[in-house]
Design a protein around this motif. Structure first.
Motif, PDB file in Angstrom:
ATOM      1  N   LEU A  44       0.751  -1.256   0.049  1.00 20.48           N
ATOM      2  CA  LEU A  44      -0.075  -0.184  -0.114  1.00 20.48           C
ATOM      3  C   LEU A  44       0.752   1.127   0.042  1.00 20.48           C
ATOM      4  O   LEU A  44       0.475   2.378  -0.411  1.00 20.48           O
ATOM      5  CB  LEU A  44      -1.058   0.044   1.267  1.00 20.48           C
ATOM      6  CG  LEU A  44      -1.866  -1.117   1.288  1.00 20.48           C
ATOM      7  CD1 LEU A  44      -2.705  -1.205   2.347  1.00 20.48           C
ATOM      8  CD2 LEU A  44      -3.028  -1.034  -0.041  1.00 20.48           C
ATOM      9  N   ILE A  45       2.330   0.985   0.259  1.00 22.40           N
ATOM     10  CA  ILE A  45       3.027   2.256   0.225  1.00 22.40           C
ATOM     11  C   ILE A  45       4.308   1.449  -0.375  1.00 22.40           C
ATOM     12  O   ILE A  45       4.550   0.271  -0.180  1.00 22.40           O
ATOM     13  CB  ILE A  45       3.553   2.860   1.487  1.00 22.40           C
ATOM     14  CG1 ILE A  45       4.033   1.854   2.788  1.00 22.40           C
ATOM     15  CG2 ILE A  45       2.404   3.653   2.172  1.00 22.40           C
ATOM     16  CD1 ILE A  45       4.533   2.183   3.820  1.00 22.40           C
ATOM     17  N   LEU A  46       5.137   2.292  -1.245  1.00 19.10           N
ATOM     18  CA  LEU A  46       6.596   1.635  -1.751  1.00 19.10           C
ATOM     19  C   LEU A  46       7.522   1.254  -0.796  1.00 19.10           C
ATOM     20  O   LEU A  46       8.226   0.144  -1.096  1.00 19.10           O
ATOM     21  CB  LEU A  46       6.752   2.722  -2.916  1.00 19.10           C
ATOM     22  CG  LEU A  46       5.961   2.998  -3.978  1.00 19.10           C
ATOM     23  CD1 LEU A  46       6.502   4.143  -4.820  1.00 19.10           C
ATOM     24  CD2 LEU A  46       5.539   1.664  -4.920  1.00 19.10           C
ATOM     25  N   PHE A  47       7.737   2.009  -0.064  1.00 24.98           N
ATOM     26  CA  PHE A  47       8.601   1.579   1.180  1.00 24.98           C
ATOM     27  C   PHE A  47       8.351   1.994   2.528  1.00 24.98           C
ATOM     28  O   PHE A  47       7.353   2.746   2.541  1.00 24.98           O
ATOM     29  CB  PHE A  47      10.000   2.264   0.713  1.00 24.98           C
ATOM     30  CG  PHE A  47       9.995   3.835   1.036  1.00 24.98           C
ATOM     31  CD1 PHE A  47      10.379   4.524   2.152  1.00 24.98           C
ATOM     32  CD2 PHE A  47       9.467   4.868   0.035  1.00 24.98           C
ATOM     33  CE1 PHE A  47      10.361   5.860   2.389  1.00 24.98           C
ATOM     34  CE2 PHE A  47       9.507   6.146   0.184  1.00 24.98           C
ATOM     35  CZ  PHE A  47       9.769   6.491   1.265  1.00 24.98           C
ATOM     36  N   ASN A  48       8.748   1.522   3.500  1.00 23.88           N
ATOM     37  CA  ASN A  48       8.543   1.762   4.840  1.00 23.88           C
ATOM     38  C   ASN A  48       9.093   2.996   5.409  1.00 23.88           C
ATOM     39  O   ASN A  48      10.614   2.887   5.894  1.00 23.88           O
ATOM     40  CB  ASN A  48       8.638   0.331   5.799  1.00 23.88           C
ATOM     41  CG  ASN A  48       8.409   0.599   7.122  1.00 23.88           C
ATOM     42  OD1 ASN A  48       8.051   1.519   7.471  1.00 23.88           O
ATOM     43  ND2 ASN A  48       8.371  -0.292   7.775  1.00 23.88           N
ATOM     44  N   PRO A  49       8.672   4.187   5.726  1.00 28.29           N
ATOM     45  CA  PRO A  49       9.572   5.226   6.131  1.00 28.29           C
ATOM     46  C   PRO A  49       9.793   4.941   7.585  1.00 28.29           C
ATOM     47  O   PRO A  49      10.744   5.493   8.038  1.00 28.29           O
ATOM     48  CB  PRO A  49       8.454   6.414   6.147  1.00 28.29           C
ATOM     49  CG  PRO A  49       7.261   5.770   5.882  1.00 28.29           C
ATOM     50  CD  PRO A  49       7.144   4.409   5.559  1.00 28.29           C
ATOM     51  N   ALA A  50       9.263   4.088   8.407  1.00 26.26           N
ATOM     52  CA  ALA A  50       9.445   3.847   9.712  1.00 26.26           C
ATOM     53  C   ALA A  50      10.555   2.715   9.870  1.00 26.26           C
ATOM     54  O   ALA A  50      10.623   2.493  11.162  1.00 26.26           O
ATOM     55  CB  ALA A  50       8.205   3.510  10.477  1.00 26.26           C
ATOM     56  N   SER A  51      11.212   2.097   8.913  1.00 21.65           N
ATOM     57  CA  SER A  51      12.021   1.229   9.201  1.00 21.65           C
ATOM     58  C   SER A  51      13.352   1.579  10.088  1.00 21.65           C
ATOM     59  O   SER A  51      13.812   0.801  10.740  1.00 21.65           O
ATOM     60  CB  SER A  51      12.433   0.280   7.814  1.00 21.65           C
ATOM     61  OG  SER A  51      13.189   1.520   6.905  1.00 21.65           O
ATOM     62  N   GLU A  52      13.519   2.604   9.865  1.00 16.76           N
ATOM     63  CA  GLU A  52      14.726   3.527  10.367  1.00 16.76           C
ATOM     64  C   GLU A  52      14.322   4.177  11.802  1.00 16.76           C
ATOM     65  O   GLU A  52      15.042   4.744  12.240  1.00 16.76           O
ATOM     66  CB  GLU A  52      15.693   4.044   9.812  1.00 16.76           C
ATOM     67  CG  GLU A  52      16.279   3.143   8.279  1.00 16.76           C
ATOM     68  CD  GLU A  52      16.978   2.105   9.032  1.00 16.76           C
ATOM     69  OE1 GLU A  52      17.896   2.361   9.819  1.00 16.76           O
ATOM     70  OE2 GLU A  52      16.950   0.867   8.562  1.00 16.76           O
ATOM     71  N   PHE A  53      12.950   4.164  12.088  1.00 14.00           N
ATOM     72  CA  PHE A  53      12.389   5.289  13.107  1.00 14.00           C
ATOM     73  C   PHE A  53      12.672   4.385  14.300  1.00 14.00           C
ATOM     74  O   PHE A  53      12.238   3.318  14.897  1.00 14.00           O
ATOM     75  CB  PHE A  53      11.075   5.353  12.838  1.00 14.00           C
ATOM     76  CG  PHE A  53      10.123   6.148  13.741  1.00 14.00           C
ATOM     77  CD1 PHE A  53      10.990   7.500  14.171  1.00 14.00           C
ATOM     78  CD2 PHE A  53       8.859   6.195  14.021  1.00 14.00           C
ATOM     79  CE1 PHE A  53      10.114   8.282  14.702  1.00 14.00           C
ATOM     80  CE2 PHE A  53       8.139   6.975  14.853  1.00 14.00           C
ATOM     81  CZ  PHE A  53       9.018   8.282  15.263  1.00 14.00           C
ATOM     82  N   THR A  54      13.648   4.852  15.268  1.00 14.49           N
ATOM     83  CA  THR A  54      14.237   4.555  16.150  1.00 14.49           C
ATOM     84  C   THR A  54      13.668   4.979  17.665  1.00 14.49           C
ATOM     85  O   THR A  54      12.917   6.206  17.704  1.00 14.49           O
ATOM     86  CB  THR A  54      15.557   4.861  16.524  1.00 14.49           C
ATOM     87  OG1 THR A  54      15.854   6.163  16.606  1.00 14.49           O
ATOM     88  CG2 THR A  54      16.424   3.897  15.475  1.00 14.49           C
ATOM     89  N   PRO A  55      13.350   4.099  18.562  1.00 16.78           N
ATOM     90  CA  PRO A  55      12.778   4.317  20.070  1.00 16.78           C
ATOM     91  C   PRO A  55      13.666   5.433  20.687  1.00 16.78           C
ATOM     92  O   PRO A  55      14.993   5.450  20.405  1.00 16.78           O
ATOM     93  CB  PRO A  55      12.608   3.074  20.637  1.00 16.78           C
ATOM     94  CG  PRO A  55      13.521   2.233  20.079  1.00 16.78           C
ATOM     95  CD  PRO A  55      13.844   2.641  18.756  1.00 16.78           C
ATOM     96  N   VAL A  56      13.012   5.937  21.519  1.00 15.70           N
ATOM     97  CA  VAL A  56      14.048   6.774  22.502  1.00 15.70           C
ATOM     98  C   VAL A  56      14.593   6.064  23.603  1.00 15.70           C
ATOM     99  O   VAL A  56      14.262   4.995  23.962  1.00 15.70           O
ATOM    100  CB  VAL A  56      12.911   7.969  22.985  1.00 15.70           C
ATOM    101  CG1 VAL A  56      12.264   8.943  21.977  1.00 15.70           C
ATOM    102  CG2 VAL A  56      11.838   7.362  24.213  1.00 15.70           C
ATOM    103  N   LYS A  57      15.601   6.715  24.063  1.00 16.99           N
ATOM    104  CA  LYS A  57      16.356   5.896  25.073  1.00 16.99           C
ATOM    105  C   LYS A  57      15.345   5.924  26.493  1.00 16.99           C
ATOM    106  O   LYS A  57      14.948   6.782  26.758  1.00 16.99           O
ATOM    107  CB  LYS A  57      17.703   6.851  25.362  1.00 16.99           C
ATOM    108  CG  LYS A  57      18.404   6.070  26.273  1.00 16.99           C
ATOM    109  CD  LYS A  57      19.938   7.083  26.544  1.00 16.99           C
ATOM    110  CE  LYS A  57      20.534   6.212  27.623  1.00 16.99           C
ATOM    111  NZ  LYS A  57      21.799   6.942  28.066  1.00 16.99           N
ATOM    112  N   ARG A  58      15.445   4.754  27.078  1.00 22.44           N
ATOM    113  CA  ARG A  58      14.745   4.474  28.144  1.00 22.44           C
ATOM    114  C   ARG A  58      15.277   4.998  29.251  1.00 22.44           C
ATOM    115  O   ARG A  58      16.493   4.797  29.548  1.00 22.44           O
ATOM    116  CB  ARG A  58      14.578   2.973  28.035  1.00 22.44           C
ATOM    117  CG  ARG A  58      13.681   2.659  26.739  1.00 22.44           C
ATOM    118  CD  ARG A  58      12.626   1.152  27.360  1.00 22.44           C
ATOM    119  NE  ARG A  58      11.962   1.532  28.449  1.00 22.44           N
ATOM    120  CZ  ARG A  58      10.849   0.770  28.997  1.00 22.44           C
ATOM    121  NH1 ARG A  58      10.761  -0.401  28.168  1.00 22.44           N
ATOM    122  NH2 ARG A  58      10.502   0.928  30.075  1.00 22.44           N
TER     123      ARG A  58
END
Length: 183
Positions: free
Chosen positions: A86-100
């Motif tokens: 439904l989208i060509l690529f995943n923009p969130a694949s490199e979306f990293t969490p914040v430091k806990r």
């Protein structure tokens, strides 16, 4: 959300993800971003900065665990979109969490525990029930949702154990009960 339900995710998880996605979509609407393929990693990073500055109704910021839950919801959503083309690529694949944050939980003293457990009036049926639930909750170290779903057949008084069915991760397990809980 329907996919999560079909794949038997917990209703609480589905509700949280629905809330996270609605909040993100509203944030995108304010920026005139209407379609998922318009979302980019820099935009997601901007949303992360928004979460960092966001204040709840009580004026406190989100804890890092809350921010990470939101980030994982968005990552899962965009992964789902990409897998279905439904989208060509995943923009969130490199979306990293914040430091806990590495905070230790506050522990009650023995006196504080005894004070809390002494609150219910065990002379009434409701008080007796409340006291039994509190003893089980404290003694077994189970989650509140597991306590609420506990039934009498889950108790094994002979072996001092409690069977927890469909606990976290929809897994079953057996936990020991302390002597005080049994008596």
């Amino acid at each position: 959300l329907e996919w999560l339900e079909i794949n038997e995710y917990a209703p609480h998880t589905i509700a949280l993800q629905q809330n996270d996605l609605r909040r993100f979509i509203a944030w995108c609407d304010e920026r005139v971003i209407k379609r998922p393929h318009d979302v980019t990693l820099p935009l997601l990073e901007s949303y992360k900065r928004h979460l960092h500055g966001y204040r709840k109704a009580d004026g406190n910021p989100y804890r890092s665990a809350t921010k990470n839950t939101i980030i994982w919801s968005l990552r899962g959503f965009f992964k789902w979109l990409a897998r279905r083309n439904l989208i060509l690529f995943n923009p969130a694949s490199e979306f990293t969490p914040v430091k806990r944050e590495n905070r230790l939980p506050r522990c009650l003293t023995i006196k504080e525990v005894n004070d809390v457990l002494a609150q219910p009036d065990i002379g009434t049926p409701v008080g007796l029930r409340d006291r039994a639930m509190m003893e089980m909750f404290y003694s077994c170290g189970i989650r509140l949702s597991e306590l609420v779903n506990t039934r009498i057949h889950c108790l094994d008084m002979e072996f001092s154990t409690l069977a927890v069915f469909l606990g976290k991760g929809r897994k079953d397990r057996v936990v020991p009960m302390g002597q005080r809980c049994i008596s």
